[in-house]
Design a protein around this motif. Structure first.
Motif, PDB file in Angstrom:
ATOM      1  N   MET A   1      15.532  38.266 -40.419  1.00  0.00           N
ATOM      2  CA  MET A   1      14.760  38.790 -39.316  1.00  0.00           C
ATOM      3  C   MET A   1      13.099  38.231 -38.732  1.00  0.00           C
ATOM      4  O   MET A   1      12.935  38.532 -37.696  1.00  0.00           O
ATOM      5  CB  MET A   1      14.639  40.159 -40.333  1.00  0.00           C
ATOM      6  N   LEU A   2      12.800  38.038 -39.499  1.00  0.00           N
ATOM      7  CA  LEU A   2      11.555  37.012 -38.920  1.00  0.00           C
ATOM      8  C   LEU A   2      11.649  36.048 -37.161  1.00  0.00           C
ATOM      9  O   LEU A   2      12.557  34.995 -37.736  1.00  0.00           O
ATOM     10  CB  LEU A   2      10.815  36.228 -39.895  1.00  0.00           C
ATOM     11  N   THR A   3      10.522  36.152 -36.784  1.00  0.00           N
ATOM     12  CA  THR A   3      10.620  34.664 -36.036  1.00  0.00           C
ATOM     13  C   THR A   3      10.485  33.635 -36.570  1.00  0.00           C
ATOM     14  O   THR A   3       9.969  33.448 -37.782  1.00  0.00           O
ATOM     15  CB  THR A   3       9.243  35.560 -34.559  1.00  0.00           C
ATOM     16  N   THR A   4      10.094  32.629 -35.239  1.00  0.00           N
ATOM     17  CA  THR A   4      10.219  31.006 -35.926  1.00  0.00           C
ATOM     18  C   THR A   4       8.606  31.175 -36.519  1.00  0.00           C
ATOM     19  O   THR A   4       8.162  30.805 -37.444  1.00  0.00           O
ATOM     20  CB  THR A   4      10.142  29.940 -35.133  1.00  0.00           C
ATOM     21  N   LYS A   5       7.772  31.664 -35.672  1.00  0.00           N
ATOM     22  CA  LYS A   5       6.203  31.617 -36.073  1.00  0.00           C
ATOM     23  C   LYS A   5       5.903  32.706 -37.279  1.00  0.00           C
ATOM     24  O   LYS A   5       5.299  31.571 -37.877  1.00  0.00           O
ATOM     25  CB  LYS A   5       5.349  32.476 -34.591  1.00  0.00           C
ATOM     26  N   GLN A   6       6.358  33.496 -37.707  1.00  0.00           N
ATOM     27  CA  GLN A   6       6.047  34.100 -38.953  1.00  0.00           C
ATOM     28  C   GLN A   6       6.671  33.502 -40.041  1.00  0.00           C
ATOM     29  O   GLN A   6       6.120  33.259 -41.168  1.00  0.00           O
ATOM     30  CB  GLN A   6       6.970  35.222 -38.737  1.00  0.00           C
ATOM     31  N   ARG A   7       7.803  32.454 -39.734  1.00  0.00           N
ATOM     32  CA  ARG A   7       8.226  31.692 -40.758  1.00  0.00           C
ATOM     33  C   ARG A   7       7.658  30.667 -41.047  1.00  0.00           C
ATOM     34  O   ARG A   7       6.694  30.188 -41.821  1.00  0.00           O
ATOM     35  CB  ARG A   7       9.430  31.323 -40.422  1.00  0.00           C
ATOM     36  N   LEU A   8       6.335  30.589 -39.481  1.00  0.00           N
ATOM     37  CA  LEU A   8       6.226  28.904 -40.395  1.00  0.00           C
ATOM     38  C   LEU A   8       4.930  29.092 -40.922  1.00  0.00           C
ATOM     39  O   LEU A   8       3.914  28.316 -42.209  1.00  0.00           O
ATOM     40  CB  LEU A   8       5.145  28.543 -38.530  1.00  0.00           C
ATOM     41  N   ASP A   9       4.559  31.049 -40.635  1.00  0.00           N
ATOM     42  CA  ASP A   9       2.688  31.012 -41.039  1.00  0.00           C
ATOM     43  C   ASP A   9       3.475  31.111 -42.607  1.00  0.00           C
ATOM     44  O   ASP A   9       2.303  30.890 -43.534  1.00  0.00           O
ATOM     45  CB  ASP A   9       2.560  32.242 -40.711  1.00  0.00           C
TER      46      ASP A   9
END
Length: 155
Positions: A125-133
């Protein structure tokens, strides 16, 4: 007459037993409440240093740029520890970190394997930016900052 005296003693004993039970229950609840406010461990440490978090600047969440083997206190930090880690040239005490376990986002006490909160938020469910964080490491100073970030993950 002896019967009246026995009844008085009985009722007085019952009353004293009831009062001592109430006092014991109140003491246990008070201890549990204090422990819940300061975290599961290190109650005495939190009580001896009140207001420490209030005086330190709020640097927000940040990643730790050091290599994995550079942290000598890794695995020894406990909830309530005010371990300082370098972030963007300043120091910030982290209490929580986000990890992905079993496909869901979970909150752990900083640099431990002790679960603080199971969020139920699926990783997909997380965005790509959140996954990178999260891959870089996501750390939080307090619960307010943590819950704010989790709310942004679900919206």
């Amino acid at each position: 007459m002896n019967h009246k005296k026995s009844m008085r003693i009985f009722w007085l004993s019952l009353f004293l037993l009831l009062i001592s039970g109430v006092i014991i229950i109140a003491a246990v609840q008070l201890r549990a409440h204090k422990k819940a406010e300061t975290g599961p461990d290190n109650v005495a440490q939190q009580e001896t240093s009140p207001g420490k978090e209030e005086t330190e600047p709020d640097t927000g969440s940040a990643t730790i740029p050091s290599a994995p083997g550079d942290d000598p206190a890794k695995g020894q930090a406990q909830p309530g520890d005010q371990s300082l880690q370098q972030t963007n040239g300043g120091a910030a005490p982290y209490l929580y970190e986000l990890k992905i376990r079993n496909g869901h986002l979970e909150v752990y006490y900083y640099h431990t394997n002790r679960l603080f909160l199971y969020t139920g938020i699926p990783y997909e469910m997380l965005t790509t930016k959140q996954r990178l964080d999260l891959q870089r490491g996501k750390y939080f100073i307090d619960e307010q900052e943590l819950y704010g970030y989790l709310e942004s993950c679900t919206s």
